[in-house]
Design an enzyme around this catalytic site. Structure first.
Site, PDB file in Angstrom:
ATOM      1  NE  ARG A  57      43.274 -70.232  19.307  1.00 46.04           N
ATOM      2  CZ  ARG A  57      42.459 -70.494  19.996  1.00 46.04           C
ATOM      3  NH1 ARG A  57      42.008 -71.592  20.703  1.00 46.04           N
ATOM      4  NH2 ARG A  57      41.257 -69.325  20.146  1.00 46.04           N
TER       5      ARG A  57
ATOM      6  CB  THR B  54      39.719 -74.254  28.325  1.00 42.26           C
ATOM      7  OG1 THR B  54      39.152 -73.571  27.316  1.00 42.26           O
ATOM      8  CG2 THR B  54      41.141 -74.248  28.351  1.00 42.26           C
TER       9      THR B  54
ATOM     10  CB  THR C  40      40.470 -75.317  24.318  1.00 45.99           C
ATOM     11  OG1 THR C  40      39.232 -74.817  24.677  1.00 45.99           O
ATOM     12  CG2 THR C  40      41.193 -74.761  23.298  1.00 45.99           C
TER      13      THR C  40
ATOM     14  CG  ASP D 204      38.143 -68.529  20.702  1.00 45.53           C
ATOM     15  OD1 ASP D 204      37.193 -68.280  21.172  1.00 45.53           O
ATOM     16  OD2 ASP D 204      39.230 -69.222  20.974  1.00 45.53           O
TER      17      ASP D 204
ATOM     18  CB  SER E 161      44.329 -68.721  22.246  1.00 42.78           C
ATOM     19  OG  SER E 161      44.024 -69.413  23.542  1.00 42.78           O
ATOM     20  CB  SER E 162      41.740 -66.287  26.589  1.00 43.35           C
ATOM     21  OG  SER E 162      40.799 -65.177  26.163  1.00 43.35           O
TER      22      SER E 162
ATOM     23  N   GLY F 125      38.565 -71.481  31.360  1.00 45.64           N
ATOM     24  CA  GLY F 125      37.641 -70.319  31.607  1.00 45.64           C
ATOM     25  C   GLY F 125      37.340 -69.150  30.083  1.00 45.64           C
ATOM     26  N   GLY F 126      37.910 -69.535  29.199  1.00 52.35           N
ATOM     27  CA  GLY F 126      37.607 -68.715  27.856  1.00 52.35           C
ATOM     28  C   GLY F 126      38.243 -67.199  28.394  1.00 52.35           C
TER      29      GLY F 126
END
Length: 569
Positions: free
Chosen positions: A101, A385, A403, A425, A450-451, A472-473
């Protein structure tokens, strides 16, 4: 903290005790089985398969896939972004999470996305700004995983992407659609310049796109390793590009040089006969485990895809999970995240019991054990993503979500690749009106929530049983959960499970693919208080696989250009 093996044993017992209506247990499956690559673009999947053909490992192939995705799917991921990899070791059956990340620069401040009056910046302004870019993590994360798990030399993994960048590739229909969209990034000078023909017109599907700067960068990346990005000329260009207005960023060459990926233990929990393992905070694996646990305490699995009650249960369980995820999940290096409390069976059961007969106001976050006092978080989380899955000949598996955040990231380009806008984010407001802190507020060197939930499925005795993930966020959790319910609960083939319509319920909003639901299902949802509305931006990009009856059952999201490629044994 319990070790993974101890946690697995506990969860196995939980799965056995809670699966009276689950499908029959999985048959024995060889640890050395058919290698495959599932990715959102055929050129990327083929690049990974070519590495497997040469005897490369799953991680070797992941490097090649990411290098190609950065070129052919630049709206979604790239070497200028970040990623999470969930890795299954076919020999030891151990799962390791590699956290790549992005991080906020050392000079970042909590108010960096507020205007002069203290109000949040418009997202359109923030996403294009220099301060939106976090220190990229994908390349160093892949290098760390390659050091641990690679078989082929790093320098041999970029050939397909380099040649394709040099010679060009045919613009796909999906990429052309993104080029001609009207997102804020489409108006960025670098985006317009990159995707324009000599006569000034934008590229269309069928046109050839050549990227010589990216080819040259890949040659240096192959020869120099991660230093090609984190030091030297490319690093200097990243700093210059992020320091340009509007809203200049604060990233320094020291931020780039000091970036470190992190190896983490997964968060795991039962669903039906399986155990799901996904990345812990700052990713949202705990949210996925909680959601599947709530659904497991309903009768959704016995209802099927044509029953409006099934979709109602899915929506209400999703809202409960998102209320918790949005409140509590952040970077564990900076905030206390009540992971154990959120997936504690008693707490999950209490949340499931809140599902009534009709949808009401947005549910509030619960109070799991060890929960800190935090504020509600309204982070937007756009949808640029990609997800891919790889299995090699030794039974090692990579499930990786990667992403640049929004479509084309910030719209700023360096050496042929786009820079992420991952710092958007974070919550733009660090506190609420009562002064309570937001778990996902900006801080120096902090990772934004993060998702992304690249997931590995295990049998109850720890054997590989499948993998799944999506783009897809913030909707990623719903996209993955829907596919798991359909594939495992309703026992649909994986492709049919992914094909099922998407429904995303978060707070007061119920969105989805309205035209893919039957009129009867939509009417049934309305009778239960849910008026489904269209819209989810870039939509899903689910790639998934299950081992069924000793054979691979894989699927790729038809909403993108995904393919499933296998290597004959």
């Amino acid at each position: 903290m319990r070790t993974f093996s101890k946690l697995l044993a506990v969860l196995a017992l939980a799965a056995l005790s809670s699966c009276a209506s689950a499908p029959a247990s999985q048959p024995a499956v060889s640890q050395v089985d058919q290698p495959f690559v599932i990715a959102a673009n055929p050129l990327a999947a083929q690049a990974g398969l070519n590495v497997l053909k040469r005897g490369g490992s799953a991680v070797d192939a992941a490097v090649a896939v990411q290098a190609m995705l950065s070129l052919v799917e630049p709206q979604s991921s790239g070497v200028g972004g970040g990623a999470f990899m969930t890795y299954y070791d076919g020999r030891t059956r151990k799962i390791t999470v590699y956290d790549g990340r992005e991080v906020a620069p050392a000079q970042a401040v909590s108010t960096m996305f507020l205007d002069g009056t203290g109000k949040p910046l418009p997202f359109e302004a923030a996403v294009l700004s220099g301060r939106a870019t976090g220190v990229p993590g994908a390349v160093k994360m892949l290098a760390l995983a390659h050091d641990d798990r690679g078989k082929l030399p790093w320098s041999t993994l970029f050939g397909d992407a380099e040649r394709t960048a040099d010679q060009g590739f045919v613009v796909s229909r999906r990429l052309a659609g993104m080029i001609h969209s009207d997102w804020p990034e489409n108006h960025a000078p670098d985006v317009i310049a990159y995707f324009s023909k000599p006569d000034g017109a934008l590229l269309n599907a069928g046109d050839r796109l050549v990227n010589k700067p990216y080819a040259e960068f890949l040659r240096r990346l192959a020869a120099q390793g991660p230093d090609a990005l984190y030091k030297g000329s490319t690093a200097a260009k990243i700093i210059a590009r992020t320091h340009a207005g509007p809203l200049a960023g604060s990233m320094t060459t020291a931020d780039l040089a000091n970036y470190r990926p992190i190896k983490r233990e997964p968060v795991c929990g039962p669903f039906q006969v399986y155990i799901l393992c996904a990345p812990p905070p700052p990713s949202s694996g705990v949210g996925l485990i909680e959601l599947m646990g709530i659904l497991d305490r309903t009768d959704i699995a016995s209802r099927g895809p044509n029953d409006p009650e099934a979709w109602y249960l899915f929506a209400e369980a999703s809202r409960l999970m998102y209320a918790d995820r949005d409140r509590y999940v952040g970077d564990p290096g900076f905030v206390r995240v009540p992971v154990a409390g959120l997936i504690d069976p008693a707490y999950v059961a209490d949340r499931a019991n809140l599902i009534g007969v009709t949808a009401g106001p947005p549910p509030s976050a619960g109070v799991p054990a060890a929960a800190p006092v935090t504020a509600k978080d309204n982070t937007l989380e756009p949808t640029g993503t990609s997800h891919f899955i790889i299995r090699d000949s030794a039974g090692n598996v990579v499930s990786m979500t990667t992403t640049v955040e929004s479509i084309f990231g910030t719209g700023r380009m360096v050496d042929g690749f786009f820079l992420n806008n991952q710092l958007t984010d974070f919550s733009f407001s660090p506190v609420d009106e009562q002064g309570r802190p937001v778990a996902n507020a900006v801080a120096p060197a902090k990772r934004p929530r993060s998702s992304m939930v690249p997931t590995i499925l295990l049998t109850r005795d720890g054997r590989f049983a499948g993998a799944i993930g999506s783009a897809g966020g913030n909707a990623i959790l719903a996209f993955v959960a829907k596919s798991l319910v359909a594939a495992v609960g309703w026992q649909l083939p994986m492709q049919q499970a992914i094909d099922q319509p998407n429904l995303v319920a978060r707070g007061p909003n119920f969105n989805g693919e309205v035209t893919k639901f039957s009129p009867q299902a939509l009417q049934g949802l309305r009778q239960r208080g849910i008026d489904l509305q269209p819209g989810q931006g870039e939509d899903s990009g689910v790639q998934g696989v299950l081992i069924r009856n000793g054979r691979m059952d894989g699927g790729a999201d038809p909403r993108r250009e995904g393919v499933v490629l296998t290597l004959p044994r």
